[in-house]
Scaffold this active site. Structure first.
Site, PDB file in Angstrom:
ATOM      1  CG  HIS A  62      -0.294   0.037   2.536  1.00 39.07           C
ATOM      2  ND1 HIS A  62       0.472  -1.002   3.025  1.00 39.07           N
ATOM      3  CD2 HIS A  62      -0.278   0.995   3.508  1.00 39.07           C
ATOM      4  CE1 HIS A  62       0.918  -0.687   4.231  1.00 39.07           C
ATOM      5  NE2 HIS A  62       0.488   0.514   4.540  1.00 39.07           N
ATOM      6  CG  HIS A  64       0.017   4.225   4.941  1.00 39.74           C
ATOM      7  ND1 HIS A  64      -0.761   3.469   5.795  1.00 39.74           N
ATOM      8  CD2 HIS A  64      -0.760   5.303   4.599  1.00 39.74           C
ATOM      9  CE1 HIS A  64      -1.939   4.054   5.959  1.00 39.74           C
ATOM     10  NE2 HIS A  64      -1.958   5.153   5.240  1.00 39.74           N
ATOM     11  CG  ASP A  66       5.071   2.515   7.388  1.00 39.81           C
ATOM     12  OD1 ASP A  66       4.171   2.971   6.653  1.00 39.81           O
ATOM     13  OD2 ASP A  66       4.856   1.633   8.242  1.00 39.81           O
ATOM     14  CG  HIS A  67       4.413  -0.327   4.064  1.00 41.68           C
ATOM     15  ND1 HIS A  67       4.412  -1.692   4.261  1.00 41.68           N
ATOM     16  CD2 HIS A  67       3.935   0.223   5.216  1.00 41.68           C
ATOM     17  CE1 HIS A  67       3.958  -1.962   5.480  1.00 41.68           C
ATOM     18  NE2 HIS A  67       3.655  -0.815   6.070  1.00 41.68           N
ATOM     19  CG  HIS A 139      -4.153  -0.330   6.445  1.00 42.09           C
ATOM     20  ND1 HIS A 139      -4.047  -0.251   7.810  1.00 42.09           N
ATOM     21  CD2 HIS A 139      -3.127   0.431   5.948  1.00 42.09           C
ATOM     22  CE1 HIS A 139      -3.013   0.509   8.128  1.00 42.09           C
ATOM     23  NE2 HIS A 139      -2.448   0.941   7.019  1.00 42.09           N
ATOM     24  CG  ASP A 210       0.582  -1.730   7.491  1.00 36.78           C
ATOM     25  OD1 ASP A 210       1.497  -2.572   7.344  1.00 36.78           O
ATOM     26  OD2 ASP A 210       0.799  -0.543   7.750  1.00 36.78           O
TER      27      ASP A 210
END
Length: 317
Positions: A62, A64, A66-67, A139, A210
Site C-alpha cells: 500500500h 503509506h 513506511d512501505h 486498512h 497492513d
C-alpha cells in the site's frame, strides 16, 4: 525459497529495526523479490548478503510512507550502478503516478526499463515455477496481501533403476522425470512416477500487512508453509489496533490458526514495546504462542529458509 527481513518496525525506524521490507530469495534463479520498500531499504540491502543486481520484482502492499519511501532511492541507485536489466513493480493504482511524479520532480532518468503493474484481486504473476496472487486487506487505505505459491515438482528420478530396466537414455528420460507414462521400443509401458521419489510439494508463502484481522488474510494464508503477518500492537492495545486498522499479536496468531499454516512470523512492531517499557516485544511473542505455538518474531537481517515438503501419496498416484 529464503526469506530475509530488511525492516520490521512500524511507522518509524528505531535503532535496531528499519521500516517495512522483506526479501524473498530464489537461489535456483539467482534472483530475489522484494515486498515493500520503506525508507532506508537500500542501506539494509547493502548490509545484507543480497545483491541489488539480482533484484527482479518488487511487490508493494500500500501507499503509506513506511512501505514506499525507499522505493525511488533504490530504483535510482540500481540505475546508477547499471547492473539491473529490468524491473517489474506491482502495487496499488496510485503507485505508478507516485513514481512518475518522483521521476519528474527529481529529474531522474532510469537506464533500464521499469514496468509498473497495477494489481487487482486475483493472480498477478505466473510462470513455470511460481504463481503470485493478491487480495485486499482491511486498512485505512487500499492495502493488498500477497500469496506466493511454488508449483509441485516430481521427486528425484532414479537413473540407475531406469538403466537396470533397459530404458535407453535420451528424450524418454525427460518424460519419465515428469512422471509421464512412456512406451518403450519393445512394447513395455513404464510409468515415470514409479521411477521417481516422493513428489516435492510446492512451498507457499503469505505476506499480510497492513491490516486488522480479516477473512482475506485467512484465505491468502490457507495451508501456507509460512505466514508473515503484521503484529503492530499487543493484545492489551486492541482498541488502538481497531482504531488504526492494524493487528495485535493475538490477531496474527488467530489468522495463522484459522488458515492452518505451518509457521507464523510476526513483523511490523510498534516502537512503543521497546525494552524497558511495561510491555515488551517478548510479551507479544508469548501472547501469540499461547494461541499458535509455532510462532517466531522477525528481526532485521534474520533469514529463514522455507523447508520443502514431500508427499509419498502423490508420488504413487
Amino acid at each position: 525459497m529464503q526469506i530475509t527481513f530488511l525492516g520490521t518496525s512500524s511507522g518509524v525506524p528505531t535503532r535496531s529495526r528499519n521500516v517495512s521490507s522483506v526479501a524473498l530469495r530464489l537461489p535456483q534463479r539467482a534472483e530475489f523479490w522484494l515486498f515493500d520498500c520503506g525508507e532506508g531499504t537500500q542501506h539494509q540491502l547493502l548490509r545484507s548478503e543480497l545483491k541489488s543486481s539480482q533484484l527482479a520484482r518488487i511487490f508493494v502492499t500500500h501507499m503509506h510512507g513506511d512501505h514506499i519511501f525507499g522505493l525511488m532511492g533504490l530504483l535510482a541507485s540500481c540505475g546508477l550502478a547499471g547492473n539491473v536489466q529490468r524491473m517489474d513493480i506491482y502495487g496499488p493504482p496510485d503507485l505508478d503516478e507516485y513514481l512518475k511524479a518522483c521521476r519528474r520532480y527529481s529529474q531522474t532518468h532510469f537506464s533500464y526499463p521499469i514496468k509498473v503493474h497495477t494489481v487487482r484481486p486475483g493472480v498477478i504473476y505466473e510462470d513455470s515455477e511460481f504463481t503470485v496472487s493478491c487480495d485486499l486487506l482491511k486498512h485505512r487505505v487500499p492495502a493488498y496481501g500477497y500469496r506466493i505459491a511454488e508449483r509441485d515438482r516430481p521427486g528425484h528420478f532414479d537413473v540407475k533403476r531406469a538403466a537396470a530396466l533397459g530404458i535407453p537414455s535420451g528424450p524418454l528420460y525427460g518424460k519419465l522425470k515428469r512422471g509421464e507414462v512412456v512406451s518403450l521400443p519393445d512394447g513395455r509401458r513404464v510409468n515415470g512416477a514409479d521411477l521417481c521419489g516422493p513428489t516435492e510439494i510446492g512451498r507457499k508463502l503469505a505476506y499480510c500487512t497492513d491490516t486488522v484481522f480479516c477473512d482475506t488474510s485467512i484465505a491468502l494464508a490457507q495451508d501456507a508453509d509460512v505466514l508473515i503477518h503484521e503484529a503492530t500492537f499487543a493484545h492489551q492495545d486492541a482498541e488502538l489496533a481497531y482504531q488504526r486498522l492494524h493487528s495485535t499479536s493475538t490477531m496474527a496468531a488467530q489468522v495463522a490458526l484459522a488458515a492452518q499454516v505451518k509457521r507464523l512470523i510476526m513483523t511490523h512492531f510498534s516502537p512503543r514495546y521497546a525494552p524497558g517499557n511495561d510491555i515488551e516485544l517478548k510479551d507479544l511473542l508469548a501472547e501469540a504462542r499461547s494461541i499458535f505455538p509455532n510462532t517466531d518474531m522477525a528481526s532485521d537481517f534474520w533469514t529463514y529458509e522455507i523447508p520443502r515438503r514431500q508427499s509419498p501419496e502423490l508420488a504413487t498416484v
